[in-house]
Design an enzyme around this catalytic site. Structure first.
Site, PDB file in Angstrom:
ATOM      1  N   ASP A 177       0.852  -1.185   0.000  1.00 54.25           N
ATOM      2  CA  ASP A 177       0.000   0.000   0.000  1.00 54.25           C
ATOM      3  C   ASP A 177       0.893   1.241   0.000  1.00 54.25           C
ATOM      4  O   ASP A 177       1.825   1.352   0.808  1.00 54.25           O
ATOM      5  CB  ASP A 177      -0.911  -0.010   1.233  1.00 54.25           C
ATOM      6  CG  ASP A 177      -1.887   1.168   1.236  1.00 54.25           C
ATOM      7  OD1 ASP A 177      -3.013   0.973   0.768  1.00 54.25           O
ATOM      8  OD2 ASP A 177      -1.508   2.258   1.704  1.00 54.25           O
ATOM      9  N   ILE A 178       0.607   2.174  -0.919  1.00 51.67           N
ATOM     10  CA  ILE A 178       1.411   3.397  -0.991  1.00 51.67           C
ATOM     11  C   ILE A 178       1.135   4.264   0.233  1.00 51.67           C
ATOM     12  O   ILE A 178      -0.021   4.537   0.572  1.00 51.67           O
ATOM     13  CB  ILE A 178       1.096   4.186  -2.268  1.00 51.67           C
ATOM     14  CG1 ILE A 178       1.379   3.332  -3.505  1.00 51.67           C
ATOM     15  CG2 ILE A 178       1.916   5.478  -2.322  1.00 51.67           C
ATOM     16  CD1 ILE A 178       1.006   4.007  -4.817  1.00 51.67           C
ATOM     17  N   ASN A 185      -2.345  13.229  -3.794  1.00 51.23           N
ATOM     18  CA  ASN A 185      -3.470  13.765  -4.565  1.00 51.23           C
ATOM     19  C   ASN A 185      -3.855  15.166  -4.114  1.00 51.23           C
ATOM     20  O   ASN A 185      -4.144  16.050  -4.936  1.00 51.23           O
ATOM     21  CB  ASN A 185      -4.683  12.832  -4.436  1.00 51.23           C
ATOM     22  CG  ASN A 185      -4.576  11.599  -5.310  1.00 51.23           C
ATOM     23  OD1 ASN A 185      -4.004  11.647  -6.391  1.00 51.23           O
ATOM     24  ND2 ASN A 185      -5.113  10.491  -4.842  1.00 51.23           N
ATOM     25  N   ASP A 194      -2.171   9.826 -10.481  1.00 48.81           N
ATOM     26  CA  ASP A 194      -2.248   8.713 -11.436  1.00 48.81           C
ATOM     27  C   ASP A 194      -0.858   8.351 -11.964  1.00 48.81           C
ATOM     28  O   ASP A 194      -0.537   7.166 -12.130  1.00 48.81           O
ATOM     29  CB  ASP A 194      -3.150   9.092 -12.612  1.00 48.81           C
ATOM     30  CG  ASP A 194      -4.637   9.067 -12.252  1.00 48.81           C
ATOM     31  OD1 ASP A 194      -4.968   8.568 -11.152  1.00 48.81           O
ATOM     32  OD2 ASP A 194      -5.448   9.543 -13.055  1.00 48.81           O
ATOM     33  N   GLU A 220      -4.681   2.446  -4.104  1.00 48.30           N
ATOM     34  CA  GLU A 220      -3.218   2.457  -4.092  1.00 48.30           C
ATOM     35  C   GLU A 220      -2.649   1.161  -3.529  1.00 48.30           C
ATOM     36  O   GLU A 220      -1.527   1.128  -3.034  1.00 48.30           O
ATOM     37  CB  GLU A 220      -2.708   3.651  -3.268  1.00 48.30           C
ATOM     38  CG  GLU A 220      -3.114   3.649  -1.807  1.00 48.30           C
ATOM     39  CD  GLU A 220      -4.415   4.372  -1.530  1.00 48.30           C
ATOM     40  OE1 GLU A 220      -4.553   4.902  -0.419  1.00 48.30           O
ATOM     41  OE2 GLU A 220      -5.296   4.421  -2.410  1.00 48.30           O
TER      42      GLU A 220
END
Length: 298
Positions: A177-178, A185, A194, A220
């Site tokens: 997971d980022i 964002n 993106d 993500e």
């Protein structure tokens, strides 16, 4: 053969090739190097390799350009070298390459520079055909061009059946997971978000290098299914992917964004279902988040 003919041959080699002088200033950069790295000749020639443009790292994410540069060592001692490393593409993601470095000598035998030849070490498979097949079956994530969650579930179900048939665990699952992706964002906009997703996707895919299945689980989050004989092998792959993402960077001239990932890693065990093995990897990923992010829990 005259000098111009030799230069034309080097220019059009399929492999990437560049030449540096004694001070490691880049004096030649061929079309193969442009294709593999994304950097054009005009962006590179005249710069120095110690400017760290390609930011070579090993599989653990350790930088080679400052202290362990094979090119610098060959200029110093004249010994030819080979290595498997990861370079940073202009798009920010990591590309596995096999490099070969040789010294260049003048008529008196004095070393005047070096030449490095490198090629993309990604698996040579028909990716276009695979992508078309996945798209046809609605199994392709349109943004990252990775297999999607539906495919991940089908793939895991097949691996669990194989494990049940042979009676022994032989694969592991990574849940990545980022970290702080919402902040990316919020600060840079969803278009940049993106691009960061695509950068991380490519880094993971190239880092696995054909030895596992990489899927976008959603948002993500990513799932990697790895053939692994034991927990130590799984830990090595997870640690390498974490480090490669940390060393990647997206840049479009206005934004420069680096991210990290938190990873949960688990071996599949007898009696596992798709739901149970993913749930366990997911829980371990959240453990990594709680412990400070940018780490592996296994």
């Amino acid at each position: 053969m005259d000098v111009q003919s030799c230069q034309d041959i080097l220019e059009n080699l399929y492999d990437g090739l560049y030449i540096v002088d004694r001070d490691r200033k880049i004096t030649f950069w061929n079309k193969g190097a442009e294709k593999i790295t994304g950097f054009k000749n005009a962006e590179v020639v005249g710069s120095y390799c110690w400017h760290n443009l390609l930011k070579h790292v090993d599989c653990e994410g350790v930088s080679l350009c400052s202290e362990m540069c094979p090119l610098a060592k060959t200029i110093e001692d004249g010994v030819m070298r080979e290595a498997e490393v990861f370079l940073r593409h202009k798009g920010g993601f990591r590309v596995p390459v096999f490099i070969r470095v040789s010294p260049i000598r003048d008529s008196d035998g004095k070393i005047t520079g070096a030449i490095e030849i490198f090629n993309d070490n990604s698996p040579k498979i028909d990716l276009i055909q695979q992508i078309d097949q996945l798209r046809e079956l609605s199994l392709l994530d349109p943004l990252t061009r990775l297999a999607n969650r539906r495919y991940a579930e089908i793939h895991l179900q097949g691996k669990i059946k194989e494990m049940s048939d042979c009676g022994c665990p032989f694969f592991g699952v990574l849940f990545l997971d980022i970290d702080h992706f919402k902040k990316v964002n919020d600060e840079h906009g969803h278009d940049v978000g993106d691009e960061v997703l695509k950068m991380v996707s490519m880094t993971i895919k190239r880092g696995v290098n054909g030895k596992g299945q990489v899927c976008r689980w959603g948002g993500e989050e990513f799932i990697v299914v790895i053939p692994a004989g034991d927990i130590y092998m799984l830990q090595s792959v997870a640690g390498s992917l974490r480090a490669l993402v940390e060393q990647s960077c997206y840049s479009d001239g206005r934004h420069e964004v680096s991210v990290t990932v938190s990873v949960g890693a688990t071996m599949a065990v007898s009696g596992d279902t798709v739901e149970s093995v993913v749930k366990r990897a997911d829980a371990l990923m959240f453990q990594s988040k709680k412990m400070g992010r940018n780490r592996v829990s296994i």
